[in-house]
Design an enzyme around this catalytic site. Structure first.
Site, PDB file in Angstrom:
ATOM      1  N   ASP A  71      39.242  40.404  44.675  1.00 29.73           N
ATOM      2  CA  ASP A  71      37.815  40.713  44.828  1.00 29.73           C
ATOM      3  C   ASP A  71      36.939  39.524  45.200  1.00 29.73           C
ATOM      4  O   ASP A  71      35.736  39.541  44.988  1.00 29.73           O
ATOM      5  CB  ASP A  71      37.300  41.312  43.519  1.00 29.73           C
ATOM      6  CG  ASP A  71      37.546  40.386  42.323  1.00 29.73           C
ATOM      7  OD1 ASP A  71      37.811  39.203  42.535  1.00 29.73           O
ATOM      8  OD2 ASP A  71      37.460  40.874  41.178  1.00 29.73           O
ATOM      9  N   GLU A  83      45.834  44.842  44.024  1.00 39.36           N
ATOM     10  CA  GLU A  83      44.863  44.954  42.921  1.00 39.36           C
ATOM     11  C   GLU A  83      43.646  45.770  43.374  1.00 39.36           C
ATOM     12  O   GLU A  83      42.490  45.416  43.141  1.00 39.36           O
ATOM     13  CB  GLU A  83      44.429  43.568  42.422  1.00 39.36           C
ATOM     14  CG  GLU A  83      43.816  43.575  41.031  1.00 39.36           C
ATOM     15  CD  GLU A  83      43.365  42.191  40.583  1.00 39.36           C
ATOM     16  OE1 GLU A  83      44.183  41.460  40.001  1.00 39.36           O
ATOM     17  OE2 GLU A  83      42.205  41.827  40.846  1.00 39.36           O
ATOM     18  N   GLU A 143      31.823  40.358  42.986  1.00 40.57           N
ATOM     19  CA  GLU A 143      33.186  40.902  43.049  1.00 40.57           C
ATOM     20  C   GLU A 143      33.229  42.424  43.141  1.00 40.57           C
ATOM     21  O   GLU A 143      34.069  42.979  43.857  1.00 40.57           O
ATOM     22  CB  GLU A 143      33.999  40.423  41.842  1.00 40.57           C
ATOM     23  CG  GLU A 143      34.324  38.926  41.853  1.00 40.57           C
ATOM     24  CD  GLU A 143      33.214  38.032  41.316  1.00 40.57           C
ATOM     25  OE1 GLU A 143      32.186  38.582  40.845  1.00 40.57           O
ATOM     26  OE2 GLU A 143      33.345  36.796  41.368  1.00 40.57           O
ATOM     27  N   HIS A 190      33.467  31.342  33.720  1.00 40.29           N
ATOM     28  CA  HIS A 190      33.034  30.964  35.075  1.00 40.29           C
ATOM     29  C   HIS A 190      32.212  32.018  35.810  1.00 40.29           C
ATOM     30  O   HIS A 190      31.742  31.769  36.921  1.00 40.29           O
ATOM     31  CB  HIS A 190      34.246  30.588  35.946  1.00 40.29           C
ATOM     32  CG  HIS A 190      35.084  31.768  36.360  1.00 40.29           C
ATOM     33  ND1 HIS A 190      34.749  32.570  37.418  1.00 40.29           N
ATOM     34  CD2 HIS A 190      36.221  32.273  35.864  1.00 40.29           C
ATOM     35  CE1 HIS A 190      35.670  33.521  37.551  1.00 40.29           C
ATOM     36  NE2 HIS A 190      36.574  33.373  36.615  1.00 40.29           N
ATOM     37  N   ARG A 227      29.592  34.147  37.617  1.00 35.64           N
ATOM     38  CA  ARG A 227      28.246  33.813  38.100  1.00 35.64           C
ATOM     39  C   ARG A 227      27.159  34.459  37.246  1.00 35.64           C
ATOM     40  O   ARG A 227      26.136  33.851  36.944  1.00 35.64           O
ATOM     41  CB  ARG A 227      28.086  34.309  39.547  1.00 35.64           C
ATOM     42  CG  ARG A 227      28.555  33.342  40.595  1.00 35.64           C
ATOM     43  CD  ARG A 227      28.420  33.977  41.976  1.00 35.64           C
ATOM     44  NE  ARG A 227      28.264  32.984  43.033  1.00 35.64           N
ATOM     45  CZ  ARG A 227      29.256  32.286  43.555  1.00 35.64           C
ATOM     46  NH1 ARG A 227      30.486  32.431  43.092  1.00 35.64           N
ATOM     47  NH2 ARG A 227      29.025  31.423  44.532  1.00 35.64           N
ATOM     48  N   HIS A 249      36.092  25.098  34.390  1.00 30.39           N
ATOM     49  CA  HIS A 249      36.149  25.456  35.813  1.00 30.39           C
ATOM     50  C   HIS A 249      35.463  24.385  36.660  1.00 30.39           C
ATOM     51  O   HIS A 249      34.525  23.743  36.203  1.00 30.39           O
ATOM     52  CB  HIS A 249      35.438  26.806  35.978  1.00 30.39           C
ATOM     53  CG  HIS A 249      35.661  27.490  37.294  1.00 30.39           C
ATOM     54  ND1 HIS A 249      35.054  27.091  38.464  1.00 30.39           N
ATOM     55  CD2 HIS A 249      36.424  28.559  37.617  1.00 30.39           C
ATOM     56  CE1 HIS A 249      35.434  27.890  39.449  1.00 30.39           C
ATOM     57  NE2 HIS A 249      36.274  28.789  38.964  1.00 30.39           N
TER      58      HIS A 249
HETATM   59  C1  UD1 Z   1      35.425  32.234  42.838  1.00 30.51           C
HETATM   60  C2  UD1 Z   1      35.274  33.718  43.153  1.00 30.51           C
HETATM   61  C3  UD1 Z   1      35.428  34.547  41.891  1.00 30.51           C
HETATM   62  C4  UD1 Z   1      36.705  34.203  41.167  1.00 30.51           C
HETATM   63  C5  UD1 Z   1      36.790  32.696  40.934  1.00 30.51           C
HETATM   64  C6  UD1 Z   1      38.119  32.326  40.338  1.00 30.51           C
HETATM   65  C7  UD1 Z   1      33.735  34.386  44.948  1.00 30.51           C
HETATM   66  C8  UD1 Z   1      32.329  34.582  45.345  1.00 30.51           C
HETATM   67  N1  UD1 Z   1      33.936  33.954  43.701  1.00 30.51           N
HETATM   68  O1  UD1 Z   1      34.345  31.863  41.990  1.00 30.51           O
HETATM   69  O2  UD1 Z   1      35.445  35.922  42.223  1.00 30.51           O
HETATM   70  O3  UD1 Z   1      36.723  34.884  39.932  1.00 30.51           O
HETATM   71  O4  UD1 Z   1      36.662  32.010  42.182  1.00 30.51           O
HETATM   72  O5  UD1 Z   1      38.089  31.042  39.797  1.00 30.51           O
HETATM   73  O6  UD1 Z   1      34.612  34.608  45.733  1.00 30.51           O
HETATM   74  N2  UD1 Z   1      35.162  23.925  43.247  1.00 30.51           N
HETATM   75  C9  UD1 Z   1      35.785  22.705  43.377  1.00 30.51           C
HETATM   76  N3  UD1 Z   1      37.158  22.660  43.404  1.00 30.51           N
HETATM   77  C10 UD1 Z   1      37.926  23.784  43.313  1.00 30.51           C
HETATM   78  C11 UD1 Z   1      37.290  25.022  43.175  1.00 30.51           C
HETATM   79  C12 UD1 Z   1      35.906  25.076  43.152  1.00 30.51           C
HETATM   80  O7  UD1 Z   1      35.132  21.674  43.481  1.00 30.51           O
HETATM   81  O8  UD1 Z   1      39.162  23.678  43.339  1.00 30.51           O
HETATM   82  C13 UD1 Z   1      33.676  23.983  43.222  1.00 30.51           C
HETATM   83  C14 UD1 Z   1      33.088  23.851  44.621  1.00 30.51           C
HETATM   84  O9  UD1 Z   1      31.975  23.017  44.553  1.00 30.51           O
HETATM   85  C15 UD1 Z   1      32.621  25.268  44.926  1.00 30.51           C
HETATM   86  C16 UD1 Z   1      32.257  25.784  43.554  1.00 30.51           C
HETATM   87  O10 UD1 Z   1      33.245  25.212  42.691  1.00 30.51           O
HETATM   88  O11 UD1 Z   1      31.537  25.239  45.828  1.00 30.51           O
HETATM   89  C17 UD1 Z   1      32.251  27.268  43.399  1.00 30.51           C
HETATM   90  O12 UD1 Z   1      33.414  27.844  43.992  1.00 30.51           O
HETATM   91  P1  UD1 Z   1      33.376  29.353  44.579  1.00 30.51           P
HETATM   92  O13 UD1 Z   1      34.715  29.684  45.114  1.00 30.51           O
HETATM   93  O14 UD1 Z   1      32.198  29.553  45.473  1.00 30.51           O
HETATM   94  O15 UD1 Z   1      33.041  30.233  43.303  1.00 30.51           O
HETATM   95  P2  UD1 Z   1      33.794  30.363  41.928  1.00 30.51           P
HETATM   96  O16 UD1 Z   1      32.760  30.367  40.868  1.00 30.51           O
HETATM   97  O17 UD1 Z   1      34.924  29.405  41.865  1.00 30.51           O
HETATM   98  N1  UDP Z   2      44.224  29.480  35.044  1.00 33.56           N
HETATM   99  C1  UDP Z   2      44.834  28.237  35.228  1.00 33.56           C
HETATM  100  N2  UDP Z   2      44.245  27.135  34.673  1.00 33.56           N
HETATM  101  C2  UDP Z   2      43.091  27.183  33.968  1.00 33.56           C
HETATM  102  C3  UDP Z   2      42.459  28.445  33.799  1.00 33.56           C
HETATM  103  C4  UDP Z   2      43.046  29.564  34.360  1.00 33.56           C
HETATM  104  O1  UDP Z   2      45.875  28.151  35.861  1.00 33.56           O
HETATM  105  O2  UDP Z   2      42.623  26.130  33.496  1.00 33.56           O
HETATM  106  C5  UDP Z   2      44.834  30.686  35.646  1.00 33.56           C
HETATM  107  C6  UDP Z   2      45.103  31.822  34.694  1.00 33.56           C
HETATM  108  O3  UDP Z   2      46.414  31.769  34.180  1.00 33.56           O
HETATM  109  C7  UDP Z   2      44.866  33.062  35.553  1.00 33.56           C
HETATM  110  C8  UDP Z   2      43.908  32.594  36.634  1.00 33.56           C
HETATM  111  O4  UDP Z   2      43.911  31.181  36.589  1.00 33.56           O
HETATM  112  O5  UDP Z   2      46.052  33.501  36.176  1.00 33.56           O
HETATM  113  C9  UDP Z   2      42.522  33.139  36.407  1.00 33.56           C
HETATM  114  O6  UDP Z   2      41.641  32.505  37.261  1.00 33.56           O
HETATM  115  P1  UDP Z   2      40.079  32.546  37.056  1.00 33.56           P
HETATM  116  O7  UDP Z   2      39.762  32.788  35.632  1.00 33.56           O
HETATM  117  O8  UDP Z   2      39.540  31.308  37.699  1.00 33.56           O
HETATM  118  O9  UDP Z   2      39.632  33.753  37.986  1.00 33.56           O
HETATM  119  P2  UDP Z   2      39.504  35.343  37.803  1.00 33.56           P
HETATM  120  O10 UDP Z   2      40.806  35.860  37.330  1.00 33.56           O
HETATM  121  O11 UDP Z   2      38.376  35.593  36.854  1.00 33.56           O
HETATM  122  O12 UDP Z   2      39.141  35.821  39.176  1.00 33.56           O
END
Ligand code: UD1
Ligand code: UDP
Length: 392
Positions: free
Chosen positions: A102, A124, A138, A214, A216, A247
């Site tokens: 999603d 999924e 999502e 994490h 939003r 996160h």
């Molecule tokens: C995203 C997804 C969310 C999912 C989550 C899993 C969208 C809109 N959101 O949210 O559905 O549940 O991932 O974790 O698709 N960043 C880093 N390094 C990383 C990852 C992220 O620096 O490895 C920082 C970046 O600055 C980025 C910010 O986190 O701009 C937010 O990342 P983003 O993918 O936009 O949203 P998430 O909150 O991670």
């Molecule tokens: N996870 C991980 N390290 C962490 C936190 C989560 O590897 O520090 C894994 C966890 O086992 C799960 C996935 O990340 O499989 C969940 O990701 P996240 O919570 O970021 O996203 P969501 O599932 O809410 O989209």
């Protein structure tokens, strides 16, 4: 089917940590199919958090769009993914594109395939809260991906029923279970390294709460409330510690540091790599999270999970008794955590090892369903959960 060899060409597209974890078992299975030409495209919507999963499952992408930038918004991600995929899909012309879940990568991956008139399979599929802004974005990403998809892989009967209600033809719906459980089975067998600081949390304290946040829609006051509640819980329970892998999203980080930095028995860490993370979850006493994937994994490990959200698209675990939806209200969070720490009966009732989400064979059902879609095999039997099923 394309090419002289008549292989089915399949491109799997993903970009964030959870998509990678859930796609990994499917990619592994695709690679072992002699009549499939499997390619992997990562958008790298996440960077570090994605790369650690690629390493854990030894996945080497064929294309990497490298779209992550600090502070980018939903528009930036959407545009970058669409533009990046255009050239790849036009050149590769796969028979099928697979997307998972999603995220913005999921929806835009499906949209890009649609623009190129390439069929889409959605792993999924069918999870719903029926609330446009919860979770945001999502819920709408899922609904829109469903409209585009040609094959749907809902994990459970409930998600299958949601698709049927939306008029999706039952012939293209396959209940597979969630490959997150396949990943868990595979990963728990692998060696892992635990940071000494985290090991200390387990050594020095009797019970560890694993916390992740994490979403939003929880940023701001809701997260502050949750963290304040945990401070109270810790004051009342000297034998309890909190392990909190934070996160990478800077918006989450600033909330965390203002309330929890320096608090006794709170172990703040960088996001843990997947292998140590699931092993921490396996050893934790209970899990507190607003994550989607962790709501699925915790029940499979027999861990009570309190869900820090007002609504969930994953109500199965609550129905099975291993999860409770508690929202983010400070008093409610404190009461619910205290209840599990102080009332052994309530704790044991939740830690009853019922796992509604999979049996470790979702990926093989997905592959068989793809063959079925191309007219090469019978449909797989639907996944149905066992009464008691914990990952060994
Ligand atoms: C995203 C997804 C969310 C999912 C989550 C899993 C969208 C809109 N959101 O949210 O559905 O549940 O991932 O974790 O698709 N960043 C880093 N390094 C990383 C990852 C992220 O620096 O490895 C920082 C970046 O600055 C980025 C910010 O986190 O701009 C937010 O990342 P983003 O993918 O936009 O949203 P998430 O909150 O991670
Ligand atoms: N996870 C991980 N390290 C962490 C936190 C989560 O590897 O520090 C894994 C966890 O086992 C799960 C996935 O990340 O499989 C969940 O990701 P996240 O919570 O970021 O996203 P969501 O599932 O809410 O989209």
């Amino acid at each position: 089917m394309t090419g002289e060899s008549k292989k089915i060409k399949i491109i799997s597209i993903f970009g964030t940590r959870p998509e990678a974890i859930k796609m990994a078992p499917v990619i592994r299975e695709l690679k072992s199919c002699p009549d499939v030409d499997s390619r992997v495209v990562v958008t790298a919507q996440h960077r570090e958090m994605l790369d650690q999963v690629l390493a854990a499952f030894n996945i080497k992408p064929d294309y990497d769009l490298e779209i992550m930038r600090p502070g980018q918004d939903l528009f930036d991600v959407t545009v970058a993914v669409l533009k990046g995929l255009k050239g790849i899909l036009e050149v590769e012309r796969p028979d099928l594109v697979l997307v998972q879940g999603d995220t913005t990568t999921t929806f835009t991956g499906a949209l890009a395939a649609f623009y190129c008139q390439i069929p889409v399979g959605h792993i999924e599929a069918g999870l719903r809260t029926y609330q446009k802004y919860a979770p945001f974005p999502e819920e709408m990403n899922r609904v829109l991906t469903t409209r585009i998809a040609d094959i749907h892989f809902p994990p459970t009967d409930r998600s299958r029923d949601a698709l049927l209600k939306e008029g999706i033809d039952s012939d293209i719906i396959f209940v597979t279970g969630n490959p997150v459980i396949d990943a868990l089975y595979q990963a728990l067998e692998q060696p892992f390294h635990l940071d000494p600081e985290i090991s200390r949390a387990f050594r020095d304290n009797k019970r560890v709460i694993l916390l992740t946040t994490h979403r939003r829609e929880n940023l701001g006051a809701p997260l502050q409330d949750v963290y304040m509640a945990l401070r109270e819980v810790l004051l009342a329970h000297p034998d309890v510690a909190v392990v909190f892998p934070v996160h990478k999203n800077p918006a989450v980080r600033s909330e965390v540091t203002s309330v929890l930095q320096g608090v006794e028995r709170v172990y703040l860490t960088e996001p843990l790599d997947y292998l140590p993370f699931i092993n921490v979850m396996k050893r934790a006493y209970l899990v507190l999270t607003d994550s989607g994937g962790i709501q699925e994994e915790a029940p499979a490990l027999g861990k009570p999970v309190l869900v820090l959200r007002e609504v969930t698209e994953r109500p199965e675990a609550a129905a099975f008794g291993t999860a409770r939806l508690i929202g983010t209200d400070r008093c409610k969070v404190e009461d619910e955590v205290n209840r599990l720490l102080d009332d052994e009966g309530a704790y044991l009732e939740m830690a009853n090892a019922a796992n509604p989400y999979g049996d470790g064979r979702a990926a093989s059902r997905i592959i068989q369903a793809i063959y079925c879609y191309f007219g090469l095999r019978e449909a797989p039997a639907d996944f149905s959960p066992a009464e008691k099923s914990i990952v060994p």
